[in-house]
Design an enzyme around this catalytic site. Structure first.
Site, PDB file in Angstrom:
ATOM      1  CB  CYS A 379      -1.001  -0.035   1.150  1.00 31.65           C
ATOM      2  SG  CYS A 379      -2.466   0.926   0.743  1.00 31.65           S
ATOM      3  CG  HIS A 514      -3.658  -3.517   2.972  1.00 31.73           C
ATOM      4  ND1 HIS A 514      -2.640  -3.118   3.799  1.00 31.73           N
ATOM      5  CD2 HIS A 514      -4.273  -2.384   2.556  1.00 31.73           C
ATOM      6  CE1 HIS A 514      -2.641  -1.795   3.899  1.00 31.73           C
ATOM      7  NE2 HIS A 514      -3.622  -1.328   3.146  1.00 31.73           N
ATOM      8  CD  GLU A 516      -1.555  -6.334   5.095  1.00 26.63           C
ATOM      9  OE1 GLU A 516      -1.174  -6.617   3.937  1.00 26.63           O
ATOM     10  OE2 GLU A 516      -1.615  -5.165   5.525  1.00 26.63           O
TER      11      GLU A 516
HETATM   12  N1  GLN Z   1      -1.962   6.726   2.912  1.00 29.80           N
HETATM   13  C1  GLN Z   1      -2.078   6.014   1.690  1.00 29.80           C
HETATM   14  C2  GLN Z   1      -3.442   6.207   1.047  1.00 29.80           C
HETATM   15  O1  GLN Z   1      -4.354   6.657   1.685  1.00 29.80           O
HETATM   16  C3  GLN Z   1      -1.785   4.542   1.898  1.00 29.80           C
HETATM   17  C4  GLN Z   1      -2.744   3.871   2.816  1.00 29.80           C
HETATM   18  C5  GLN Z   1      -2.262   2.529   3.325  1.00 29.80           C
HETATM   19  O2  GLN Z   1      -1.078   2.226   3.302  1.00 29.80           O
HETATM   20  N2  GLN Z   1      -3.176   1.711   3.781  1.00 29.80           N
HETATM   21  O3  GLN Z   1      -3.638   5.919  -0.100  1.00 29.80           O
END
Ligand code: GLN
Length: 541
Positions: A379, A514, A516
Protein backbone atom coordinates in the site's frame (compact mmCIF):
# COMPACT_ATOMS: atom_id res chain seq x y z
CA UNK A 1 -32.30 -22.37 13.72
CA UNK A 2 -28.99 -21.04 14.99
CA UNK A 3 -27.34 -21.83 18.32
CA UNK A 4 -25.37 -19.13 20.08
CA UNK A 5 -22.18 -19.23 22.12
CA UNK A 6 -21.54 -15.98 23.99
CA UNK A 7 -18.03 -15.15 25.17
CA UNK A 8 -17.78 -12.47 27.87
CA UNK A 9 -14.74 -11.25 29.75
CA UNK A 10 -14.19 -10.67 33.44
CA UNK A 11 -11.67 -9.18 35.86
CA UNK A 12 -9.67 -7.23 33.28
CA UNK A 13 -9.20 -6.71 29.57
CA UNK A 14 -6.54 -8.21 27.27
CA UNK A 15 -7.17 -11.77 28.46
CA UNK A 16 -7.39 -13.03 24.90
CA UNK A 17 -11.16 -13.29 24.51
CA UNK A 18 -10.73 -12.98 20.75
CA UNK A 19 -8.33 -15.92 20.56
CA UNK A 20 -10.61 -17.88 22.90
CA UNK A 21 -13.65 -17.23 20.71
CA UNK A 22 -11.67 -18.02 17.54
CA UNK A 23 -10.32 -21.25 19.08
CA UNK A 24 -13.78 -22.49 20.09
CA UNK A 25 -15.03 -21.58 16.60
CA UNK A 26 -12.13 -23.43 14.99
CA UNK A 27 -12.80 -26.63 16.91
CA UNK A 28 -16.48 -26.53 15.95
CA UNK A 29 -15.67 -25.80 12.32
CA UNK A 30 -13.23 -28.71 12.19
CA UNK A 31 -16.04 -30.85 13.59
CA UNK A 32 -18.04 -30.11 10.45
CA UNK A 33 -20.23 -27.30 11.75
CA UNK A 34 -21.03 -24.15 9.84
CA UNK A 35 -19.74 -21.52 12.27
CA UNK A 36 -20.34 -17.78 12.14
CA UNK A 37 -18.40 -15.29 14.25
CA UNK A 38 -19.44 -11.91 15.63
CA UNK A 39 -17.51 -9.28 17.56
CA UNK A 40 -19.46 -6.59 19.38
CA UNK A 41 -17.60 -3.40 20.27
CA UNK A 42 -19.29 -1.27 22.92
CA UNK A 43 -17.60 2.01 21.89
CA UNK A 44 -19.47 4.88 20.21
CA UNK A 45 -17.36 5.16 17.05
CA UNK A 46 -19.31 3.84 14.08
CA UNK A 47 -16.23 1.85 13.10
CA UNK A 48 -12.55 1.90 14.10
CA UNK A 49 -11.59 3.46 10.73
CA UNK A 50 -10.80 6.89 12.12
CA UNK A 51 -9.02 5.68 15.26
CA UNK A 52 -5.24 5.73 15.48
CA UNK A 53 -3.65 2.31 15.12
CA UNK A 54 -1.79 3.19 18.31
CA UNK A 55 -5.11 3.55 20.11
CA UNK A 56 -6.93 0.51 18.81
CA UNK A 57 -4.45 -1.69 16.95
CA UNK A 58 -4.97 -2.56 13.34
CA UNK A 59 -8.15 -1.80 11.44
CA UNK A 60 -9.12 -5.02 9.70
CA UNK A 61 -10.91 -4.83 6.34
CA UNK A 62 -13.50 -7.41 5.32
CA UNK A 63 -14.09 -8.66 1.80
CA UNK A 64 -17.18 -6.45 1.49
CA UNK A 65 -15.26 -3.38 2.55
CA UNK A 66 -16.09 -2.88 6.25
CA UNK A 67 -13.43 -1.41 8.52
CA UNK A 68 -13.62 -3.61 11.58
CA UNK A 69 -12.03 -4.63 14.82
CA UNK A 70 -8.85 -6.66 14.50
CA UNK A 71 -10.52 -9.66 16.10
CA UNK A 72 -12.37 -10.26 12.83
CA UNK A 73 -8.89 -10.86 11.43
CA UNK A 74 -8.28 -13.47 14.13
CA UNK A 75 -11.54 -15.18 13.23
CA UNK A 76 -10.63 -15.33 9.53
CA UNK A 77 -7.10 -16.51 10.23
CA UNK A 78 -8.32 -19.27 12.54
CA UNK A 79 -11.45 -20.42 10.74
CA UNK A 80 -10.13 -19.90 7.20
CA UNK A 81 -13.35 -18.13 6.23
CA UNK A 82 -14.21 -14.68 4.90
CA UNK A 83 -16.63 -12.91 7.19
CA UNK A 84 -18.66 -9.86 6.17
CA UNK A 85 -19.76 -6.47 7.54
CA UNK A 86 -22.33 -8.21 9.72
CA UNK A 87 -19.55 -9.87 11.75
CA UNK A 88 -18.79 -6.72 13.73
CA UNK A 89 -20.91 -3.90 15.09
CA UNK A 90 -20.47 -1.08 17.55
CA UNK A 91 -22.69 0.96 19.87
CA UNK A 92 -22.32 3.79 17.35
CA UNK A 93 -23.93 1.67 14.65
CA UNK A 94 -26.72 0.48 16.95
CA UNK A 95 -27.71 4.01 17.99
CA UNK A 96 -27.36 5.35 14.42
CA UNK A 97 -29.86 2.87 13.07
CA UNK A 98 -32.33 3.37 15.91
CA UNK A 99 -32.15 7.17 15.58
CA UNK A 100 -32.45 6.98 11.80
CA UNK A 101 -35.54 4.80 12.13
CA UNK A 102 -37.04 7.18 14.70
CA UNK A 103 -36.52 10.16 12.34
CA UNK A 104 -38.15 8.22 9.52
CA UNK A 105 -41.21 7.68 11.68
CA UNK A 106 -40.50 4.06 12.38
CA UNK A 107 -41.61 4.28 16.02
CA UNK A 108 -44.48 6.75 15.80
CA UNK A 109 -46.15 7.40 19.14
CA UNK A 110 -43.42 5.73 21.20
CA UNK A 111 -40.72 6.95 23.56
CA UNK A 112 -37.44 5.47 22.37
CA UNK A 113 -35.52 3.86 25.23
CA UNK A 114 -32.50 1.67 25.84
CA UNK A 115 -34.91 -1.08 26.85
CA UNK A 116 -36.59 -2.24 24.66
CA UNK A 117 -35.44 -0.34 21.55
CA UNK A 118 -31.66 -0.34 21.76
CA UNK A 119 -31.63 -3.83 23.24
CA UNK A 120 -34.04 -4.98 20.52
CA UNK A 121 -31.78 -3.59 17.81
CA UNK A 122 -28.83 -5.46 19.37
CA UNK A 123 -30.78 -8.73 19.43
CA UNK A 124 -31.79 -8.24 15.79
CA UNK A 125 -28.22 -7.63 14.73
CA UNK A 126 -26.95 -10.70 16.58
CA UNK A 127 -29.63 -12.84 14.92
CA UNK A 128 -28.82 -11.36 11.52
CA UNK A 129 -25.18 -12.37 12.00
CA UNK A 130 -26.35 -15.83 13.01
CA UNK A 131 -28.50 -16.39 9.92
CA UNK A 132 -27.47 -19.39 7.82
CA UNK A 133 -24.99 -20.69 10.43
CA UNK A 134 -25.39 -23.73 12.68
CA UNK A 135 -23.62 -21.89 15.46
CA UNK A 136 -22.72 -18.25 15.99
CA UNK A 137 -19.87 -17.46 18.39
CA UNK A 138 -20.41 -13.96 19.77
CA UNK A 139 -17.57 -12.15 21.50
CA UNK A 140 -18.62 -9.19 23.60
CA UNK A 141 -15.88 -6.55 23.86
CA UNK A 142 -15.01 -5.01 27.22
CA UNK A 143 -15.31 -6.47 30.70
CA UNK A 144 -18.33 -7.39 32.81
CA UNK A 145 -19.30 -4.39 34.90
CA UNK A 146 -18.51 -1.80 32.22
CA UNK A 147 -21.36 0.71 31.98
CA UNK A 148 -21.39 0.63 28.17
CA UNK A 149 -21.66 -3.15 28.15
CA UNK A 150 -24.98 -3.32 30.02
CA UNK A 151 -27.39 -3.16 27.04
CA UNK A 152 -25.45 -6.02 25.43
CA UNK A 153 -25.61 -8.13 28.59
CA UNK A 154 -29.34 -7.54 28.70
CA UNK A 155 -29.65 -8.51 25.03
CA UNK A 156 -27.81 -11.80 25.39
CA UNK A 157 -29.69 -12.59 28.56
CA UNK A 158 -32.99 -12.12 26.71
CA UNK A 159 -31.83 -14.40 23.92
CA UNK A 160 -31.91 -17.38 26.31
CA UNK A 161 -35.70 -17.29 26.05
CA UNK A 162 -36.07 -16.30 22.41
CA UNK A 163 -38.26 -18.61 20.30
CA UNK A 164 -36.06 -18.01 17.27
CA UNK A 165 -32.96 -19.19 19.13
CA UNK A 166 -32.37 -22.90 19.41
CA UNK A 167 -29.83 -22.81 22.22
CA UNK A 168 -27.39 -20.58 24.10
CA UNK A 169 -24.11 -21.24 25.88
CA UNK A 170 -22.27 -18.69 27.99
CA UNK A 171 -18.47 -18.78 28.32
CA UNK A 172 -16.77 -16.42 30.74
CA UNK A 173 -13.05 -15.70 30.29
CA UNK A 174 -11.34 -14.60 33.48
CA UNK A 175 -7.97 -14.26 35.15
CA UNK A 176 -6.75 -16.55 37.91
CA UNK A 177 -3.76 -14.73 39.37
CA UNK A 178 -0.87 -16.63 40.89
CA UNK A 179 0.50 -14.86 43.96
CA UNK A 180 4.16 -15.79 43.97
CA UNK A 181 4.92 -14.78 47.57
CA UNK A 182 2.13 -17.03 48.86
CA UNK A 183 2.61 -19.64 46.15
CA UNK A 184 -1.15 -19.61 45.63
CA UNK A 185 -3.69 -19.35 42.84
CA UNK A 186 -6.56 -17.00 43.64
CA UNK A 187 -10.17 -17.66 42.72
CA UNK A 188 -11.70 -14.54 44.25
CA UNK A 189 -11.52 -12.22 41.20
CA UNK A 190 -13.30 -14.90 39.13
CA UNK A 191 -15.95 -15.38 41.80
CA UNK A 192 -16.66 -11.64 41.90
CA UNK A 193 -16.82 -11.43 38.16
CA UNK A 194 -19.27 -14.34 37.97
CA UNK A 195 -21.38 -12.76 40.73
CA UNK A 196 -21.56 -9.58 38.67
CA UNK A 197 -22.75 -11.61 35.67
CA UNK A 198 -25.37 -13.42 37.73
CA UNK A 199 -26.66 -10.13 39.11
CA UNK A 200 -27.47 -9.25 35.49
CA UNK A 201 -29.19 -12.61 35.04
CA UNK A 202 -26.51 -14.58 33.23
CA UNK A 203 -25.05 -17.72 34.74
CA UNK A 204 -21.98 -18.76 32.77
CA UNK A 205 -21.81 -22.44 31.82
CA UNK A 206 -18.06 -22.46 31.34
CA UNK A 207 -15.10 -20.62 32.81
CA UNK A 208 -11.95 -20.22 30.76
CA UNK A 209 -9.27 -19.16 33.18
CA UNK A 210 -6.14 -17.42 32.01
CA UNK A 211 -3.36 -18.29 34.39
CA UNK A 212 0.40 -18.55 34.55
CA UNK A 213 0.36 -22.10 35.85
CA UNK A 214 -1.91 -25.06 35.18
CA UNK A 215 -4.90 -25.22 37.53
CA UNK A 216 -4.70 -28.25 39.85
CA UNK A 217 -7.80 -30.48 39.94
CA UNK A 218 -8.67 -29.35 43.46
CA UNK A 219 -8.57 -25.75 42.40
CA UNK A 220 -10.78 -26.42 39.38
CA UNK A 221 -13.24 -28.12 41.70
CA UNK A 222 -13.27 -25.14 44.05
CA UNK A 223 -13.79 -22.74 41.17
CA UNK A 224 -16.58 -24.88 39.75
CA UNK A 225 -18.40 -25.06 43.09
CA UNK A 226 -18.07 -21.38 43.89
CA UNK A 227 -19.14 -20.31 40.38
CA UNK A 228 -21.98 -22.83 40.15
CA UNK A 229 -20.79 -24.65 37.06
CA UNK A 230 -19.88 -28.25 36.25
CA UNK A 231 -16.34 -29.38 37.01
CA UNK A 232 -15.59 -30.37 33.43
CA UNK A 233 -16.44 -26.82 32.42
CA UNK A 234 -13.45 -25.13 34.03
CA UNK A 235 -10.84 -24.87 31.31
CA UNK A 236 -7.42 -23.41 31.83
CA UNK A 237 -5.75 -21.19 29.29
CA UNK A 238 -2.03 -20.99 29.97
CA UNK A 239 0.21 -18.65 28.01
CA UNK A 240 0.84 -20.61 24.80
CA UNK A 241 3.95 -20.82 22.62
CA UNK A 242 1.76 -19.69 19.72
CA UNK A 243 -1.83 -18.45 19.63
CA UNK A 244 -2.51 -21.25 17.15
CA UNK A 245 -1.70 -23.80 19.86
CA UNK A 246 -4.73 -22.69 21.90
CA UNK A 247 -7.40 -24.78 20.10
CA UNK A 248 -5.36 -27.95 20.72
CA UNK A 249 -4.90 -27.10 24.37
CA UNK A 250 -8.67 -26.59 24.73
CA UNK A 251 -9.35 -29.83 22.92
CA UNK A 252 -7.09 -31.78 25.27
CA UNK A 253 -9.25 -30.53 28.13
CA UNK A 254 -12.39 -31.79 26.35
CA UNK A 255 -13.84 -28.36 25.95
CA UNK A 256 -16.32 -29.60 23.36
CA UNK A 257 -18.16 -32.09 25.52
CA UNK A 258 -19.98 -29.64 27.83
CA UNK A 259 -20.71 -27.39 24.85
CA UNK A 260 -22.08 -30.27 22.83
CA UNK A 261 -24.13 -31.58 25.74
CA UNK A 262 -25.76 -28.21 26.37
CA UNK A 263 -26.35 -27.31 22.73
CA UNK A 264 -27.22 -30.83 21.66
CA UNK A 265 -24.58 -30.97 18.94
CA UNK A 266 -23.99 -34.73 19.01
CA UNK A 267 -20.55 -36.28 19.07
CA UNK A 268 -17.83 -33.87 17.98
CA UNK A 269 -14.49 -35.17 16.73
CA UNK A 270 -12.57 -32.30 15.16
CA UNK A 271 -9.90 -33.25 12.65
CA UNK A 272 -6.95 -31.13 13.73
CA UNK A 273 -4.08 -33.09 12.14
CA UNK A 274 -3.07 -30.53 9.53
CA UNK A 275 -3.51 -27.73 12.03
CA UNK A 276 -1.36 -29.48 14.57
CA UNK A 277 1.49 -30.08 12.16
CA UNK A 278 1.48 -26.39 11.16
CA UNK A 279 1.61 -25.37 14.80
CA UNK A 280 4.62 -27.66 15.33
CA UNK A 281 6.39 -25.86 12.49
CA UNK A 282 5.63 -22.51 14.07
CA UNK A 283 6.96 -23.57 17.43
CA UNK A 284 10.10 -25.39 16.30
CA UNK A 285 10.93 -24.74 12.64
CA UNK A 286 14.03 -25.97 10.80
CA UNK A 287 14.98 -22.74 9.07
CA UNK A 288 15.11 -19.08 9.87
CA UNK A 289 15.22 -15.71 8.09
CA UNK A 290 15.13 -12.09 9.24
CA UNK A 291 12.92 -9.48 7.68
CA UNK A 292 13.47 -5.77 8.19
CA UNK A 293 9.96 -4.48 8.91
CA UNK A 294 9.91 -0.75 8.25
CA UNK A 295 6.96 1.01 9.86
CA UNK A 296 6.00 3.84 12.14
CA UNK A 297 3.40 2.50 14.54
CA UNK A 298 5.97 0.42 16.35
CA UNK A 299 4.91 1.30 19.90
CA UNK A 300 1.93 -0.98 19.43
CA UNK A 301 2.77 -4.04 17.34
CA UNK A 302 -0.95 -4.87 17.16
CA UNK A 303 -1.08 -2.10 14.53
CA UNK A 304 0.42 -4.57 12.07
CA UNK A 305 -1.36 -7.65 13.40
CA UNK A 306 -2.48 -9.15 10.08
CA UNK A 307 0.92 -8.66 8.52
CA UNK A 308 2.91 -10.19 11.34
CA UNK A 309 0.46 -13.11 11.43
CA UNK A 310 0.73 -13.50 7.64
CA UNK A 311 4.50 -13.85 8.00
CA UNK A 312 3.96 -16.55 10.62
CA UNK A 313 1.57 -18.41 8.29
CA UNK A 314 4.02 -18.29 5.39
CA UNK A 315 6.80 -19.40 7.74
CA UNK A 316 4.73 -22.35 8.98
CA UNK A 317 4.27 -23.60 5.42
CA UNK A 318 7.98 -23.21 4.66
CA UNK A 319 9.16 -24.65 7.98
CA UNK A 320 10.83 -21.32 8.70
CA UNK A 321 10.93 -18.91 11.59
CA UNK A 322 10.41 -15.44 10.15
CA UNK A 323 12.20 -13.21 12.59
CA UNK A 324 11.07 -9.60 12.44
CA UNK A 325 13.60 -6.83 12.88
CA UNK A 326 11.50 -3.77 13.66
CA UNK A 327 12.85 -0.65 12.03
CA UNK A 328 11.34 2.73 12.82
CA UNK A 329 11.19 4.76 9.61
CA UNK A 330 11.87 7.99 11.51
CA UNK A 331 15.01 6.38 12.92
CA UNK A 332 16.17 5.72 9.34
CA UNK A 333 15.85 9.44 8.65
CA UNK A 334 18.42 10.06 11.39
CA UNK A 335 20.77 7.08 11.13
CA UNK A 336 20.41 6.02 7.49
CA UNK A 337 19.16 2.72 6.10
CA UNK A 338 22.46 0.85 5.79
CA UNK A 339 23.07 0.75 9.52
CA UNK A 340 19.54 -0.32 10.40
CA UNK A 341 18.86 -2.77 7.59
CA UNK A 342 22.24 -4.38 6.87
CA UNK A 343 21.52 -7.45 9.03
CA UNK A 344 18.17 -8.16 7.35
CA UNK A 345 17.61 -10.77 4.64
CA UNK A 346 14.73 -8.78 3.12
CA UNK A 347 12.94 -5.46 3.49
CA UNK A 348 9.23 -4.96 4.01
CA UNK A 349 7.67 -1.50 3.95
CA UNK A 350 4.18 -1.56 5.41
CA UNK A 351 1.17 0.65 4.80
CA UNK A 352 0.40 3.82 6.69
CA UNK A 353 -1.20 7.25 6.72
CA UNK A 354 0.25 10.74 7.19
CA UNK A 355 3.68 12.20 6.49
CA UNK A 356 5.58 11.17 9.62
CA UNK A 357 8.39 8.77 8.70
CA UNK A 358 7.74 8.86 4.95
CA UNK A 359 11.24 10.00 3.95
CA UNK A 360 12.73 7.17 6.02
CA UNK A 361 10.58 4.66 4.18
CA UNK A 362 11.80 6.09 0.86
CA UNK A 363 15.39 5.63 2.05
CA UNK A 364 14.66 2.01 2.97
CA UNK A 365 13.22 1.38 -0.50
CA UNK A 366 16.26 2.95 -2.16
CA UNK A 367 18.49 0.68 -0.06
CA UNK A 368 16.58 -2.44 -1.15
CA UNK A 369 16.53 -1.40 -4.80
CA UNK A 370 20.21 -0.44 -5.08
CA UNK A 371 21.54 -3.36 -3.05
CA UNK A 372 19.21 -5.86 -4.72
CA UNK A 373 17.70 -6.90 -1.40
CA UNK A 374 14.39 -8.82 -1.66
CA UNK A 375 11.66 -6.22 -1.25
CA UNK A 376 7.93 -6.09 -0.65
CA UNK A 377 6.07 -2.78 -0.39
CA UNK A 378 2.47 -2.81 0.74
CA UNK A 379 0.00 0.00 0.00
CA UNK A 380 1.91 3.12 1.15
CA UNK A 381 5.01 0.94 0.70
CA UNK A 382 4.08 0.53 -2.98
CA UNK A 383 3.18 4.19 -3.47
CA UNK A 384 6.56 5.27 -2.09
CA UNK A 385 8.25 2.76 -4.38
CA UNK A 386 7.03 4.91 -7.28
CA UNK A 387 8.17 8.10 -5.59
CA UNK A 388 11.63 6.66 -4.93
CA UNK A 389 12.02 5.45 -8.51
CA UNK A 390 10.83 8.78 -9.90
CA UNK A 391 13.24 10.78 -7.76
CA UNK A 392 16.33 8.60 -8.03
CA UNK A 393 15.99 6.90 -11.42
CA UNK A 394 13.83 9.24 -13.51
CA UNK A 395 15.48 12.28 -11.94
CA UNK A 396 12.20 13.96 -10.97
CA UNK A 397 13.49 15.62 -7.83
CA UNK A 398 10.24 16.81 -6.32
CA UNK A 399 8.29 13.63 -7.08
CA UNK A 400 5.89 12.80 -4.27
CA UNK A 401 2.44 11.63 -3.32
CA UNK A 402 -0.07 14.48 -3.06
CA UNK A 403 -0.87 13.09 0.38
CA UNK A 404 2.45 14.59 1.51
CA UNK A 405 2.97 17.47 -0.94
CA UNK A 406 -0.13 18.91 -2.55
CA UNK A 407 1.92 21.18 -4.81
CA UNK A 408 4.44 18.71 -6.22
CA UNK A 409 4.93 19.10 -9.96
CA UNK A 410 5.34 15.31 -10.21
CA UNK A 411 2.41 13.69 -8.42
CA UNK A 412 3.35 10.01 -8.71
CA UNK A 413 0.50 9.17 -6.36
CA UNK A 414 -2.64 11.25 -6.57
CA UNK A 415 -6.27 11.53 -5.63
CA UNK A 416 -8.49 10.29 -8.39
CA UNK A 417 -11.73 12.22 -8.26
CA UNK A 418 -13.92 9.28 -9.05
CA UNK A 419 -13.74 5.54 -9.35
CA UNK A 420 -16.05 2.59 -9.78
CA UNK A 421 -16.67 1.11 -6.36
CA UNK A 422 -17.35 -2.50 -5.37
CA UNK A 423 -21.04 -2.30 -6.19
CA UNK A 424 -20.33 -0.91 -9.66
CA UNK A 425 -21.35 2.71 -9.05
CA UNK A 426 -19.14 5.78 -9.43
CA UNK A 427 -17.79 7.22 -6.22
CA UNK A 428 -16.68 10.84 -6.04
CA UNK A 429 -13.66 11.82 -3.99
CA UNK A 430 -12.02 15.16 -3.26
CA UNK A 431 -9.83 16.67 -0.57
CA UNK A 432 -13.04 17.78 1.11
CA UNK A 433 -14.55 14.27 1.29
CA UNK A 434 -15.30 13.21 4.85
CA UNK A 435 -12.64 11.06 6.52
CA UNK A 436 -14.82 8.17 7.73
CA UNK A 437 -15.57 5.32 5.36
CA UNK A 438 -14.35 7.10 2.21
CA UNK A 439 -11.31 5.01 1.32
CA UNK A 440 -11.16 2.46 -1.47
CA UNK A 441 -12.15 -0.43 0.74
CA UNK A 442 -12.61 -4.16 0.38
CA UNK A 443 -11.96 -6.70 -2.29
CA UNK A 444 -11.20 -5.77 -5.91
CA UNK A 445 -10.07 -7.94 -8.79
CA UNK A 446 -6.56 -7.53 -10.20
CA UNK A 447 -5.35 -8.78 -13.57
CA UNK A 448 -1.87 -10.25 -13.41
CA UNK A 449 0.80 -9.93 -16.09
CA UNK A 450 2.22 -13.19 -17.44
CA UNK A 451 5.76 -13.97 -16.40
CA UNK A 452 5.77 -11.56 -13.44
CA UNK A 453 6.64 -12.44 -9.85
CA UNK A 454 3.05 -11.56 -9.06
CA UNK A 455 1.60 -14.07 -11.54
CA UNK A 456 4.13 -16.58 -10.33
CA UNK A 457 3.04 -16.16 -6.73
CA UNK A 458 -0.58 -16.87 -7.69
CA UNK A 459 0.33 -19.90 -9.83
CA UNK A 460 -0.44 -17.96 -13.05
CA UNK A 461 -4.01 -17.11 -12.13
CA UNK A 462 -5.09 -14.33 -14.49
CA UNK A 463 -7.46 -12.63 -12.08
CA UNK A 464 -6.78 -12.46 -8.37
CA UNK A 465 -8.82 -10.85 -5.59
CA UNK A 466 -7.27 -8.87 -2.76
CA UNK A 467 -8.47 -6.27 -0.27
CA UNK A 468 -7.83 -2.54 -0.23
CA UNK A 469 -7.74 0.33 2.26
CA UNK A 470 -6.37 3.57 0.84
CA UNK A 471 -7.40 6.96 -0.47
CA UNK A 472 -4.68 7.66 -3.04
CA UNK A 473 -3.74 5.84 -6.28
CA UNK A 474 -0.68 5.46 -8.48
CA UNK A 475 -0.75 8.07 -11.25
CA UNK A 476 -0.96 6.37 -14.69
CA UNK A 477 0.48 9.49 -16.39
CA UNK A 478 3.94 8.26 -15.35
CA UNK A 479 3.45 4.66 -16.38
CA UNK A 480 5.25 4.89 -19.70
CA UNK A 481 8.26 6.68 -18.26
CA UNK A 482 8.52 4.20 -15.40
CA UNK A 483 8.24 1.18 -17.68
CA UNK A 484 10.88 2.53 -20.05
CA UNK A 485 13.18 2.90 -17.06
CA UNK A 486 12.62 -0.69 -15.88
CA UNK A 487 9.77 -0.48 -13.39
CA UNK A 488 6.82 -2.35 -14.88
CA UNK A 489 3.17 -2.58 -13.97
CA UNK A 490 2.34 -6.25 -13.34
CA UNK A 491 -1.15 -5.94 -11.90
CA UNK A 492 -4.12 -3.76 -12.89
CA UNK A 493 -7.66 -3.28 -11.66
CA UNK A 494 -10.16 -1.45 -13.91
CA UNK A 495 -7.26 0.61 -15.30
CA UNK A 496 -5.81 1.38 -11.86
CA UNK A 497 -2.19 0.40 -11.22
CA UNK A 498 -2.18 -2.35 -8.61
CA UNK A 499 1.36 -3.72 -8.58
CA UNK A 500 4.82 -2.77 -9.85
CA UNK A 501 8.06 -4.72 -10.17
CA UNK A 502 11.63 -3.89 -11.13
CA UNK A 503 12.90 -6.11 -13.95
CA UNK A 504 16.58 -5.84 -13.06
CA UNK A 505 16.11 -7.03 -9.51
CA UNK A 506 15.90 -10.54 -8.06
CA UNK A 507 12.55 -9.91 -6.32
CA UNK A 508 11.10 -6.43 -5.89
CA UNK A 509 7.34 -6.08 -5.68
CA UNK A 510 5.05 -3.23 -4.67
CA UNK A 511 1.35 -3.99 -4.17
CA UNK A 512 -1.41 -1.42 -3.73
CA UNK A 513 -3.62 -3.98 -2.00
CA UNK A 514 -3.12 -5.48 1.46
CA UNK A 515 -2.25 -9.14 0.92
CA UNK A 516 -2.09 -9.70 4.68
CA UNK A 517 -5.88 -9.45 5.06
CA UNK A 518 -6.45 -12.75 3.26
CA UNK A 519 -3.74 -14.80 4.91
CA UNK A 520 -4.84 -17.69 7.11
CA UNK A 521 -2.88 -20.31 9.01
CA UNK A 522 -4.04 -23.03 6.64
CA UNK A 523 -3.98 -20.96 3.44
CA UNK A 524 -1.20 -18.40 3.55
CA UNK A 525 -1.43 -15.43 1.21
CA UNK A 526 0.43 -16.09 -2.07
CA UNK A 527 2.32 -12.75 -2.17
CA UNK A 528 3.58 -13.08 1.40
CA UNK A 529 4.43 -16.75 0.83
CA UNK A 530 6.37 -15.87 -2.34
CA UNK A 531 8.18 -13.05 -0.52
CA UNK A 532 9.28 -15.33 2.32
CA UNK A 533 10.19 -18.08 -0.13
CA UNK A 534 12.27 -15.71 -2.28
CA UNK A 535 14.09 -14.55 0.84
CA UNK A 536 14.68 -18.11 1.97
CA UNK A 537 16.04 -19.16 -1.44
CA UNK A 538 18.29 -16.15 -1.48
CA UNK A 539 19.65 -16.91 1.99
CA UNK A 540 20.17 -20.58 1.14
CA UNK A 541 22.01 -19.84 -2.09
N1 GLN B 1 -1.96 6.73 2.91
C1 GLN B 1 -2.08 6.01 1.69
C2 GLN B 1 -3.44 6.21 1.05
O1 GLN B 1 -4.35 6.66 1.69
C3 GLN B 1 -1.78 4.54 1.90
C4 GLN B 1 -2.74 3.87 2.82
C5 GLN B 1 -2.26 2.53 3.32
O2 GLN B 1 -1.08 2.23 3.30
N2 GLN B 1 -3.18 1.71 3.78
O3 GLN B 1 -3.64 5.92 -0.10
Amino acid sequence: MTKYIFVTGGVLSSLGKGITAASVGTLLKHSGKNVGMLKIDPYINVDPGTMSPLEHGEVFVTKDGAETDLDIGNYERFLDMSYLKTSNFTTGQVYSSVIERERAGGYLGQTIQVVPHIVGEIVDRIKQAGESHDILVVELGGTVGDIEGLPYMEAIRQMKHDDEVSGTFFIHVTLVPFIKAAGELKSKPTQHSVQELRRIGITPQMIIARSEIALPKTFKKKLALSCDIAQDSVIDALDAASIYAVPMSFLQQNILSPISKELDLGELNPDMNEWDSLVKKIVSPQKRITIGFVGKYLELKESYKSLTEALIHAGAHLDTRVEICWVDSEEIEVRGSQELLCDCDAVLVAGGFGSRGVEGKIKAIEYARVNKVIYLGICLGMQLTLVEYARNVLGLEDANSVEFDENTTNPMVYLIDNFINQSGSTELRTHESPMGGTLRLGEYPCETKKGSHLADAYKNKEIIYERHRHRYEANPAYREALEKAGMVVTGESHGLIETVEILEHPWFLGVQFHPEFTSRLQTPNPVILAFVEATLNNVES
